[in-house]
Scaffold this motif. Structure first.
Motif, PDB file in Angstrom:
ATOM      1  N   PHE A 271      25.785  31.728  38.023  1.00 27.59           N
ATOM      2  CA  PHE A 271      26.492  30.732  38.845  1.00 27.59           C
ATOM      3  C   PHE A 271      25.543  29.646  39.351  1.00 27.59           C
ATOM      4  CE2 PHE A 271      29.938  34.014  39.999  1.00 27.59           C
ATOM      5  CZ  PHE A 271      30.757  33.561  38.986  1.00 27.59           C
TER       6      PHE A 271
ATOM      7  N   ASP B 296      22.893  29.135  50.475  1.00 24.88           N
ATOM      8  CA  ASP B 296      23.678  30.191  51.120  1.00 24.88           C
ATOM      9  C   ASP B 296      22.818  31.138  51.963  1.00 24.88           C
ATOM     10  OD1 ASP B 296      22.475  31.151  48.831  1.00 24.88           O
ATOM     11  OD2 ASP B 296      24.146  32.414  48.230  1.00 24.88           O
TER      12      ASP B 296
ATOM     13  N   MET C 130      30.092  29.643  47.041  1.00 26.03           N
ATOM     14  CA  MET C 130      28.761  30.232  47.162  1.00 26.03           C
ATOM     15  C   MET C 130      28.072  29.771  48.434  1.00 26.03           C
ATOM     16  SD  MET C 130      27.286  30.057  43.326  1.00 26.03           S
ATOM     17  CE  MET C 130      25.760  30.928  43.664  1.00 26.03           C
TER      18      MET C 130
ATOM     19  N   GLN D 222      36.546  44.834  40.556  1.00 27.68           N
ATOM     20  CA  GLN D 222      35.484  44.553  39.587  1.00 27.68           C
ATOM     21  C   GLN D 222      34.901  45.852  39.034  1.00 27.68           C
ATOM     22  OE1 GLN D 222      32.528  41.946  41.309  1.00 27.68           O
ATOM     23  NE2 GLN D 222      33.994  40.313  41.721  1.00 27.68           N
TER      24      GLN D 222
ATOM     25  N   VAL E  44      33.221  34.736  44.754  1.00 26.12           N
ATOM     26  CA  VAL E  44      33.989  33.997  43.746  1.00 26.12           C
ATOM     27  C   VAL E  44      35.144  34.905  43.297  1.00 26.12           C
ATOM     28  CG1 VAL E  44      33.798  33.032  41.408  1.00 26.12           C
ATOM     29  CG2 VAL E  44      31.922  32.726  43.052  1.00 26.12           C
TER      30      VAL E  44
ATOM     31  N   GLY F 208      24.301  42.272  40.813  1.00 26.05           N
ATOM     32  CA  GLY F 208      25.273  41.462  41.560  1.00 26.05           C
ATOM     33  C   GLY F 208      26.727  41.683  41.146  1.00 26.05           C
ATOM     34  N   PHE F 209      26.956  42.657  40.343  1.00 26.98           N
ATOM     35  CA  PHE F 209      28.293  42.969  39.862  1.00 26.98           C
ATOM     36  C   PHE F 209      28.345  44.461  39.578  1.00 26.98           C
ATOM     37  CE2 PHE F 209      31.462  43.683  36.644  1.00 26.98           C
ATOM     38  CZ  PHE F 209      32.499  42.849  37.016  1.00 26.98           C
TER      39      PHE F 209
ATOM     40  N   VAL G 143      34.871  35.779  37.782  1.00 31.40           N
ATOM     41  CA  VAL G 143      33.666  36.607  37.662  1.00 31.40           C
ATOM     42  C   VAL G 143      33.770  37.526  36.444  1.00 31.40           C
ATOM     43  CG1 VAL G 143      32.281  38.390  38.775  1.00 31.40           C
ATOM     44  CG2 VAL G 143      33.237  36.562  40.143  1.00 31.40           C
TER      45      VAL G 143
HETATM   46  P1  AMP Z   1      23.739  36.686  44.529  1.00 30.88           P
HETATM   47  O1  AMP Z   1      22.620  35.944  43.897  1.00 30.88           O
HETATM   48  O2  AMP Z   1      24.027  37.994  43.833  1.00 30.88           O
HETATM   49  O3  AMP Z   1      23.544  36.854  45.994  1.00 30.88           O
HETATM   50  O4  AMP Z   1      25.079  35.813  44.330  1.00 30.88           O
HETATM   51  C1  AMP Z   1      25.193  34.541  44.901  1.00 30.88           C
HETATM   52  C2  AMP Z   1      26.664  34.180  45.078  1.00 30.88           C
HETATM   53  O5  AMP Z   1      27.331  34.172  43.803  1.00 30.88           O
HETATM   54  C3  AMP Z   1      27.469  35.137  45.943  1.00 30.88           C
HETATM   55  O6  AMP Z   1      27.339  34.880  47.326  1.00 30.88           O
HETATM   56  C4  AMP Z   1      28.889  34.865  45.425  1.00 30.88           C
HETATM   57  O7  AMP Z   1      29.397  33.649  45.950  1.00 30.88           O
HETATM   58  C5  AMP Z   1      28.652  34.669  43.932  1.00 30.88           C
HETATM   59  N1  AMP Z   1      28.743  35.963  43.217  1.00 30.88           N
HETATM   60  C6  AMP Z   1      27.736  36.619  42.567  1.00 30.88           C
HETATM   61  N2  AMP Z   1      28.172  37.770  42.035  1.00 30.88           N
HETATM   62  C7  AMP Z   1      29.493  37.859  42.364  1.00 30.88           C
HETATM   63  C8  AMP Z   1      30.522  38.843  42.121  1.00 30.88           C
HETATM   64  N3  AMP Z   1      30.277  39.964  41.433  1.00 30.88           N
HETATM   65  N4  AMP Z   1      31.762  38.592  42.618  1.00 30.88           N
HETATM   66  C9  AMP Z   1      32.035  37.470  43.304  1.00 30.88           C
HETATM   67  N5  AMP Z   1      31.116  36.526  43.576  1.00 30.88           N
HETATM   68  C10 AMP Z   1      29.856  36.705  43.115  1.00 30.88           C
END
Ligand code: AMP
Length: 211
Positions: free
Chosen positions: A36, A158, A54, A93, A60, A86-87, A65
């Protein structure tokens, strides 16, 4: 073939630990947040869809996703396996993931919220090459400059107090149930994320039975 998922609150070191594990075992790290961020930086249509969400520290939508994860895994550039970072972040999910892919283990990096706050607010990112730094754990040699490309270091959009508080609330409400679901399948190894990077990595390998 080794297929892992790494779960933990922001700042628990998921990205770092996923990369350390991937390097030695030829795994591909699939970070949804990185995908993203790349889209946002390159002003793509997808980037425009997710930028505000974000920046507010929100999640999201699941459809989007899941499409991104499916397209990424469909590239099949992961001959020896992958580490997904992150997933999944919520129950839906997790169910999608369990239906579509076999996994060998879920690495849960456990970190108390107070420590999360301290770490996340010290995070910096190179605005040119995307390299991560942390003013507590991983300082750049020269203040405010990337060690790799010399680019200026910035705070992630963020990583503010408000966005962090929103993410922590969201995390506990949505991601804790994901862990319960995986625990029922006996996939989860829990690792204390407070020690040094090397110690955490050693504990992960030990618990996964990797030597
Ligand atoms: P991260 O780097 O994992 O902290 O992800 C940054 C941002 O991307 C999060 O705050 C969400 O807005 C979005 N994001 C990342 N992974 C997901 C996910 N599995 N589901 C929904 N939004 C995600």
């Amino acid at each position: 073939m080794r297929k892992y998922v790494i779960v933990g609150v922001q700042g628990s070191g998921k990205g770092t630990q996923a990369t350390l594990l991937a390097e030695d075992f030829d795994l591909t790290v699939i970070s949804v947040g990185d995908i993203f961020r790349w889209q946002v930086q390159h002003h793509t249509k997808l980037g425009a869809q997710v930028r505000r969400i974000m920046a507010a520290g929100e999640l999201v939508g699941d459809d989007l996703v899941e499409r991104v994860v499916r397209e990424r895994l469909d590239q099949h550039d992961w001959n020896y396996g992958f580490v997904v970072d992150g997933f999944p972040r919520n129950r839906r999910q997790a169910e999608f993931f369990l239906e579509s892919y076999d996994i060998d283990g879920v690495i849960y990096l456990d970190l108390p919220d107070d420590e999360v706050r301290r770490r996340v607010l010290a995070r910096r990112l190179c605005s040119h090459c995307g390299m991560d730094y942390n003013l507590i754990l991983d300082r750049p040699e020269q203040e405010g400059r990337c060690d790799v490309c010399g680019g200026p270091l910035v705070t992630r959009e963020d990583d503010t107090e408000e966005a962090l508080a929103a993410r922590l609330r969201d995390y506990h409400a949505k991601t804790d149930p994901v862990l319960d679901l995986f625990r029922r399948k006996e996939y989860v190894v829990t690792v204390d994320a407070r020690p040094s990077k090397a110690e955490v990595q050693r504990a992960i390998r030990e618990q996964l039975g990797l030597v």
